[in-house]
Structure formats: C-alpha cells, structure tokens
Design a protein around this motif. Structure first.
Motif, PDB file in Angstrom:
ATOM      1  N   GLU A 288     -54.259  10.162  58.032  1.00 17.06           N
ATOM      2  CA  GLU A 288     -54.210   8.792  58.319  1.00 17.06           C
ATOM      3  C   GLU A 288     -54.431   8.594  60.138  1.00 17.06           C
ATOM      4  OE1 GLU A 288     -51.465   7.331  54.914  1.00 17.06           O
ATOM      5  OE2 GLU A 288     -50.460   7.318  57.030  1.00 17.06           O
TER       6      GLU A 288
ATOM      7  N   LEU B 119     -49.843  12.253  56.912  1.00 15.66           N
ATOM      8  CA  LEU B 119     -49.860  11.669  58.241  1.00 15.66           C
ATOM      9  C   LEU B 119     -50.958  12.090  59.089  1.00 15.66           C
ATOM     10  CD1 LEU B 119     -46.037  11.743  58.749  1.00 15.66           C
ATOM     11  CD2 LEU B 119     -47.604   9.731  58.085  1.00 15.66           C
TER      12      LEU B 119
ATOM     13  N   ASP C 266     -42.743   5.769  57.723  1.00 21.24           N
ATOM     14  CA  ASP C 266     -43.796   6.437  57.373  1.00 21.24           C
ATOM     15  C   ASP C 266     -43.488   8.049  56.841  1.00 21.24           C
ATOM     16  OD1 ASP C 266     -45.693   4.664  57.732  1.00 21.24           O
ATOM     17  OD2 ASP C 266     -46.208   5.198  59.968  1.00 21.24           O
TER      18      ASP C 266
ATOM     19  N   LYS D 249     -40.807   1.970  61.781  1.00 18.76           N
ATOM     20  CA  LYS D 249     -41.652   2.091  61.190  1.00 18.76           C
ATOM     21  C   LYS D 249     -42.156   3.815  60.925  1.00 18.76           C
ATOM     22  CE  LYS D 249     -46.368   0.924  60.113  1.00 18.76           C
ATOM     23  NZ  LYS D 249     -46.785   2.244  60.034  1.00 18.76           N
TER      24      LYS D 249
END
Lengths: 348, 311, 326
Positions: C205, C202, C140, C136
């Motif tokens: 987020e 990132l 990303d 994951k």
C-alpha cells in the motif's frame, strides 16, 4: 505364545491417563494479603490422555504455553503430576513415591533438551558428561570400560572419541546436541523424550540431527516422545501426532491422517499457518486473535474465541474426545457434524 | 601421561593465551597493584626470615633505643630503618610481623565467611521454599546492622564465655569468627542468586533425569558454576576483613599489644602522634592503606575481567 | 532493470578487530533494492545477514566497523555520515523492525507517546495531527480499539500485538525502506502468518521497500520478490525468489532447500549438508563452502568465486563457469 501373530495385541509402552498439572503462580502470601488478591493457578496440563507403542514416534505439537513441554517433564519425572496416571509397561510411575520404587524404569527413559548451550555443564569435559549415567549407575566395572564406551557413544553420534577431552564451548550448536544425544544413550534407554531438540538449530544442522535420531531409532529400536512447535518437522519424524492447545489434547491421529484430513479447527489453523515453500498460491486465512492467557482460560472449549465454528455449546461445555478414524478429536463441531470439508478434500 | 615440565609449559601456554591474562597485561594500574600486593605478601609471610630484627624477642629489646626516628631524620639510627616504637622495637620489623598477623586473620576470616556463606547460599537456593525464606530473612536482618557491630558483638560474647585471660589465647580465632560471621551474607546472597539461575538450566534437569540425588547435583553440577562471582567478592572482602581487623584492634578489642597487628600498631602509635613521634603510627597506617587499595583494585579488575558483558 | 535503485550496497565489508586478529563478518557483498521491492536475506546463524542489516542502518556496535565498500540510499552515500545525520535518516528514510519487540519499545512510555514522538521528529505536524496519525497507524496494523489502546504501555500488549506496534513505529515517518531483522522469529506460528501478511500488505500500500532478514526460508518464499542466500559472510546466491527456491545453482542453496522438511511427501531421510558453517576465525581458503560441498573440485579450494550470472540469478560458484564438473 500359541496365538497366531495377527491377533497379537500391541501393548503400549507408555500410557498417560487424565494427566494434570497445575502451577501455583500466586504472589507471596504477604503480598496477596496486602493487595487483597487471591491465588492464581495455571492449569498447564489439564487432563491429557495418550499412549505410545514400542518403537514408535509420538509427537506433541502446539504453540508456546500449550503445555507440551510440561507433559514431557511430567513423564521423565522432573515434575510430579497433580492428578492422573503415567503407566510404563504396566508399572505406575506417576507420583514420585511410585517412581522412586522403580529406579530401573527411570534408567530406561532419557531426555534430550532444547537448548544445546544450556544442557551441557560448561565446566565438565565432554567425556565426563557422557559418562555420567554410566558412572552414577555403576553400569560398567572400571574406568577403562567407561572410557571405551564413551568413545563408542561419541562415534555413534558422529563425533570423534578424541572429543571426550574437550569442553562443551569448543563445539557448535549441532555438535553439542550430538553430545546431548550421546549422554542420553549412555544408559541404553529404550524411551527418549525429545523436547524441541532442533528448534535452536539452523535448518541444515536440524536435518543432520533429525537424520541421526531416525538412524538411531532404527538401529536401537528406540521409542520417542517428540515435542515440537514445527509442524513440518513433526510431519517428517512422527508416526502419531497429538495437537495441544491450552493444556488439553484437542486432536490426535496417525501422522498421515492428521495432515491429510485435519478435523479440529485449531489443527487446521496450524496447518494453514505453515509458510508455503512451493508457493502454489494457496490462499491463506490467518486466524485472528492470539492464544489466551493460561491464567484465565476461556470457559467451554478453550479455542472458541478464535474458532470460526464456535456456537453457544462451545462457549459453555468442554468438548470430550470422540474417536474418529485413525485417532480422536475433542470438538463439538465434529460431533455435531457441522465441520466444513478440508481444502484437500474440497479440491478432490 | 605428560611429564611435569610439559604440564607446566602447557599450563603456561593456556594461561598466557587466556582472556584474563590478556586483560591483566592491558592495565598498568592492575599490574602495579599486583606487584605491590605481592611485595607485601612476601614481606609479611617471609617476616621471620626477612625482617632485620625480631620484635618479639624481648631479650634483644633495649629501652634506650625507644623513640628513634626514621634513619633520614636527625637522631636516626642505621640499625632501625623506619625508627623504633616506645619499647625500642624496630618499626620495619614490627610492621612486617604485624602485616603477617593482619593478612592471616584476613585470609582466615574470608575463608570462614566463604564457607558459611556458600553453604547457606547453596542450601537456600537449591532447596528453596521455607528453608530459603528463613536463611535469607536471617541474612536480611543481619545486613541491617553494620558489620563492625556484629564483630564487636561476637567478640564481646566470646569474652564473656572465655573470660578475659583465656580470651587473649584465642584472640586470633575469635577475630576470625567475628569478622567471618559479619561478612557471610554477601556470599550467601550471591551464591543463592547464581544457584537460582543455574538450577533452571537444562544441564541440571539432565542430571535429575539421570537420577542423581539433589545434594549430589548441587555439589557436582551447580557449585562449580557459581564460584566465579564468589572469587571476586572474596578478593574485595579480603581488603574489608583486614580493615575490620585493624578497626577492632584499634578499638582495643582485637589482638593484644604483645601480638600486634597493623591495627594494634596504629593504636599504640596514636598515643604518640602529637608528641612528635609521628612515625610510629604513620608507617603502619600507610602500609594498611596501600595494601587495602592494591587488593581492592585487584578485586575490581577481577570483577570486570570475569564479567562477559564488559569484555 | 531501468527503475532507479533505492538502496545500493557495493562491496561492503564489516570487520571486528579482536585481540586474536580481525574477524570479517561481512565480506565484500553487493546488493540492491528497488523501490517497493522485498529483498529476503536468508542464511544460518553467523552467516552475516543481521550484520549486513545493522551496517545499513548504521547501528554497528563498536568495535565492529565498515572497513570497505559503500552504501547508497537514493544515490546518496550514507555509510560515512556523521552520527546525527544518520539519526535523521533512521526512522525518516529507513525504518527498523527487530526480532524482540521489547527492545524496540521503551517500557516506560505509552505506545502512543512513542509514536507521536517519532512522527513529530520526522514530519512537520502539530501534536494533535500526529496523535490522529498515531491512532490511524495502530488501526492500520490491526490493533483493536486503537483510540484507547494508544494510552497503554508496551507490557500491556501481547507478543504479537507488540510486534504490530513496532511495525507501526517503523512506518510512522513513512520511510522508503524498512530493515526487518527476524521480525517473526520470536512469535508463535499462527501469529507469524498474521504479521507476515500485515507487513506485505502495508508495504504494498505504501510502496515501501523491505529488506527481510531471516533464517526461515518459508517466510522468504511467501514474502520476498528476490532473495540473497548468505554463507560465511558472503552472498552465495542472489536472484528472483522462485528461481532460487526451484532452480538453485549454488550447492549450498541446493542443500539448504533439501534440508527443510517438506510437507506432502514424506521422505525417510532429509538431505543433509555435513559439517557446520566455519567460525569467522577459521574461514577456509577458496570458496568458504568447499569443505562441505559435495561437488567440490580443485579450483574451489584455491580461488574464491565472486557472484556470477547463472540463469536469472547470480551464484558465487565455480560450477557456473565450469559446468563440466556438475
């Protein structure tokens, strides 16, 4: 001489035609035999054409591995071209045989290097480093004259004549680059090849060196070939700019034209990638992908895997340079007139 | 122009301020090694003036003085501090003269090996290509033989060519060449490696753009920048060369007994080791061991002091 | 500001004892970072910016040491923790991204194994869960076909992709703060833009705060909320990035901004600051910038200015107190 001034054609100082250089990066013969591998060839420079006029600054920009530094080294004779011609004021100096016939021309060109920590011999005094071209070519009658000239050269680049007695390690990066420039100027060259002269320096020192180079150009009428990856620096120093990608010149134009109306998608991508100091909220579209390995370049236009405009023809045929206003560009999209307008134009 | 004394003061000020001098004064062991080496050097090279007797002066030798033990043993003679050998020669003087020969052969052999190795390494590294491959393959082949074997080979060949009688006239020169030829590889490899690094640096390219011919660049620009590691090898090699000379002499192929080096002395003494005259072999052996150890320690220190990564 | 500070650095001083005396690489600097904030630290080589970052993650190389001051993470002092406790904080609470991605990745391990190991060290997860998380993470950071590439070794990635892996590694244990030391300097221009965008996205987020150490003002301008300009081991100016770039107070910041070749309007000469930054063993008395400063006056040569409020920023310059000299 009887011709009126306006019809005078400026003869280029340096003309490079279809310049090529390949490097054999194969493993040793025995390894190839045992591992069953073929030769691997890098086409570092693959058919480059440009010319530089007297008193002008021509810049080559591109990302690492695009061949810009190889072009610089080909021109000063550190490498020999695999093919193509280098013509200096009408004299062919491409091959080392031809170059050796004209030591006077070799004396009229000099080079400034990127790394100020590696470009000066650590065991020599600054005075000896700067005097080397003078002593080797026996340009001056005696040592006293050489010392005097070294002092002048050091003053000219903003150092003290007394610095001649010191060793390179006693100087900062910017000062070392000044010493490097003084050495390059010692033989009174007319043509200077500058390979990333400021990329190892801090911004405030970079400004000093760029200003110095501009001052010297004005004062001594120098012609520069300027190699850099930094578009802002290139914009600041050059009269003409060539953009290189994987060994080929994809676009060249007058500086203002290139930065106002870039045509090649790669040039546009590079311009887009410049960090924006004004923070005008310009939307950035970083192009996906990375520079492919020069060992195995894509067929057709080498930019096509990253290009938003690529079509079948781009994947198949290498685009030829076509003349446009202010320069030339090698792109099928431009030729086929399917290029979207550039932002500045779109906004206007 | 500075006066000589001013120059000396200036030189001393710079030396005492340098990193090498600082690292020297930091280690007692290194200072001790340097002191021992210095004493041995003075003792060896000053032998004609410092030695209590001249062991080569046959007229002064008295066979009745043979096998005298050291002065502190029963039957010791104050005239002979470390005792005498089988011919009545004073052992202390013989050792001093012997070390002189050992050191001389060692130094000359190192210089010879350095000369050959640096030249070949520079040529191989700077020219590259087939020349490089050839020189380095020869070096590889030689490395697969022990150094002592090479030295024995050279010695044997020279005996064949010169004949036994003339060989002893040239014994020292033959030894120097034999030992030198067995150690040049290290210099060549080190120099070649450094040359490859230096050659790609931009100051060499700058010299090429100025138009300097290759050999001039190699000698004026590259050579001075590759000599640092060579100095370290030379120091450690000096110890090795002395041992090799001693080994050869011990084996009887080195210097003749009329001209005894430390190795010859050990060999002569070896015959009497089990008949109770231990001093004849133990003292030269101890001198050899301490000298080699001290020089080696100096070499190790020099290697660390010149290595910027370990500073 | 009312929001609690994530990181607080107070009067930090980093010294390097040498035989020629003690060099002060970082001299009495104070800064803080709030949760989710990007603080840029900019300066020329030798200004002490990297040293500040290294001191915060507790990786100063001996003989370098923190001689004074304190570093607090969420109110807890971390500058005097024993090695093994600091190691728990590194990775778990503070992640690091360095200039050369090769030094952060072990060349002998597959990138997946390195990610899984980091995750398992810091998060309570099973091996399978950690592996899923690793895939994951690689997705990303924009690594194509992550499920297969997870088994590749670092040398099988290009420079830009490697730096993406390093970012994934830094984010693996969901740290609250990332110290990014010149994360884009070794990369090509077009890749730089990709990495900067990625880092920004990132962190937004995940609510991660970033201390972005770089010499590139352009990168700071695009990324940072606030910026600290360092000179000779001290903070010359610190404030909101817009203010520092558009309305700099410290003459050094003014000079630095003028020295950057600007696009759009071509000038014949760039503004230049004469001279060069002093070496650490020869920092002048008073304000360290005074020998190069175009607006120097007497007080600058004797008394060292501390950062003082100037507009919305803070600047360590006597001109702020004595505007008559401007």
């Amino acid at each position: 001489m009887s011709k009126p001034a306006e019809t005078k054609v400026t003869v280029p100082m340096l003309t490079v035609t279809d310049l090529k250089r390949v490097f054999d990066v194969s493993a040793p013969w025995l390894n190839r035999l045992l591992e069953g591998k073929g030769r691997s060839i890098v086409r570092a420079v693959d058919g480059v054409n440009f010319s530089i006029n007297q008193g002008e600054t021509f810049s080559l920009v591109g990302e690492s591995g695009c061949g810009k530094s190889t072009v610089a080294r080909l021109i000063v004779g550190l490498y020999e071209p695999s093919d193509g011609s280098i013509n200096f004021e009408g004299v062919e100096i491409g091959s080392s045989v031809e170059r050796a016939k004209h030591p006077d021309i070799q004396g009229r060109m000099q080079m400034i290097f990127q790394d100020p920590y590696a470009s000066l011999n650590p065991r020599w005094r600054v005075g000896d480093i700067v005097a080397e071209p003078l002593r080797f070519r026996k340009l001056l009658p005696d040592n006293a004259a050489v010392d005097k000239r070294v002092g002048e050269l050091l003053s000219q680049v903003g150092l003290s004549p007394l610095d001649a007695r010191k060793f390179p390690h006693e100087f900062s990066g910017g000062q070392r680059q000044r010493i490097s420039i003084a050495r390059a100027l010692a033989g009174e060259p007319e043509f200077l090849v500058c390979d990333e002269p400021t990329s190892a320096l801090d911004v405030s020192v970079q400004a000093q060196i760029l200003n110095l180079m501009k001052d010297l150009q004005r004062k001594l009428g120098l012609t520069y070939l300027f190699i850099s990856h930094n578009l802002a620096v290139v914009y600041h120093v050059s009269d003409k700019v060539g953009v290189m990608y994987l060994g080929r010149l994809v676009e060249w134009a007058d500086t203002q034209t290139l930065f106002d109306r870039p045509l090649h998608p790669y040039t546009r991508m590079l311009l887009d990638a410049i960090p924006d100091l004004d923070m005008t909220g310009r939307s950035r579209t970083p192009v996906a992908g990375e520079v492919p390995s020069p060992l195995n370049p894509p067929p057709g236009c080498s930019f096509h895997p990253r290009c938003p405009l690529a079509n079948e023809r781009c994947r198949r045929d290498v685009p030829k340079a076509i003349a446009v206003e202010g320069g030339a560009v090698a792109c099928h999209a431009v030729e086929e007139n399917r290029l979207p307008p550039w932002k500045a134009q779109a906004a206007a | 122009m500075m006066l000589p004394t001013a120059r000396v003061i200036e030189f001393w000020r710079k030396t005492s301020d340098s990193d090498i001098y600082w690292s020297f004064t930091r280690s007692k062991l290194v200072m001790l090694s340097a002191l021992i080496t210095l004493i041995f050097f003075i003792g060896a090279f000053g032998a004609p003036w410092l030695a209590p007797h001249n062991p080569f002066d046959l007229a002064s030798l008295e066979l009745s003085d043979a096998f005298k033990p050291p002065v502190w043993e029963d039957g010791g003679d104050a005239k002979y501090l470390l005792g005498t050998d089988d011919q009545g020669r004073d052992l202390l003087s013989t050792i001093m003269y012997g070390s002189r020969i050992s050191l001389m052969v060692g130094f000359l052999a190192v210089i010879f090996a350095m000369g050959v190795g640096i030249t070949l390494g520079l040529v191989a590294g700077y020219l590259g290509g087939a020349v490089d491959s050839f020189i380095m393959r020869v070096a590889d082949v030689q490395l697969s033989f022990p150094a002592i074997l090479i030295a024995l080979l050279v010695d044997g060949v020279s005996r064949g060519i010169l004949g036994e009688a003339r060989h002893s006239d040239f014994a020292e020169a033959v030894l120097v060449v034999a030992i030198g030829l067995s150690y040049w590889v290290q210099y060549a490899r080190t120099v070649r490696g450094s040359v490859l690094v230096e050659k790609s640096k931009e100051y060499v390219q700058a010299a090429r753009v100025i138009g300097l011919p290759g050999p001039l660049i190699a000698i004026r620009h590259v050579l001075p920048n590759v000599l640092g590691p060579v100095l370290v090898i030379a120091t450690i090699n000096l110890a090795l060369a002395i041992i090799t000379e001693a080994t050869l002499s011990f084996l009887g192929v080195g210097l003749p007994p009329t001209e005894p080096s430390l190795g010859t002395l050990i060999r002569i003494g070896n015959d009497f080791l089990f008949s109770g005259e231990w001093w004849i072999t133990i003292f030269p052996g101890a001198v050899l061991a301490i000298l080699v150890l001290a020089v080696n320690l100096l070499g190790d220190w020099l290697r660390d002091a010149l290595n910027p990564k370990l500073r | 500001m009312t929001s609690p500070k994530l990181l607080e650095v107070k009067n930090l001083r980093v010294e390097f004892p040498t035989r020629r005396g003690t060099l002060v690489a970082v001299d009495d600097i104070s800064l803080d970072i709030s949760a989710g904030e990007v603080l840029g630290v900019v300066g020329e080589s030798g200004a002490g910016k990297s040293m500040t970052g290294t001191a915060i993650i507790g990786l100063l190389e001996p003989p370098g040491r923190i001689a004074a001051g304190e570093i607090r993470l969420e109110g807890r002092r971390i500058d005097n923790l024993p090695y093994h406790e600091m190691r728990k904080i590194r990775g778990r609470q503070i992640g690091a991204i360095f200039q050369d991605p090769l030094t952060s990745l072990n060349p002998l391990y597959r990138v997946g194994d390195q990610l899984v190991e980091t995750i398992l060290t810091h998060l309570p997860m099973s091996h399978a869960q950690a592996r899923d998380r690793a895939v994951k993470l690689l997705e990303d950071v924009g690594i194509p076909s992550a499920a297969e590439r997870i088994n590749a070794y670092p040398h099988q990635f290009s420079g830009g992709m490697r730096q993406r892996v390093v970012i994934a590694l830094a984010l693996a244990a969901e740290p609250k703060l990332i110290i990014a030391d010149e994360p884009t300097t070794a990369l090509d221009v077009s890749i730089q833009a990709q990495i900067i965008q990625l880092l920004k996205r990132l962190c937004r987020e995940n609510g991660t705060a970033v201390m972005l150490v770089t010499h590139d003002m352009g990168v700071i301008a695009e990324t940072a909320d606030r910026v600290a300009v360092m000179y000779a081991g001290r903070i010359a100016e610190i404030g909101p990035v817009q203010d520092v770039i558009k309305r700099p107070h410290h003459p050094y910041t003014v000079g630095l901004m003028g020295a950057i070749p600007a696009m759009g309007h071509k000038t014949e000469r760039l503004t230049q600051i004469d001279g060069s930054m002093p070496r650490l063993n020869a920092i002048p008395k008073g304000c360290a910038f005074n020998p190069r400063c175009p607006k120097v006056f007497d007080r600058c040569r004797v008394e060292r200015p501390d950062p003082m409020p100037a507009g919305r920023s803070q600047a360590a310059c006597w001109l702020v107190k004595e505007p008559a000299h401007v």
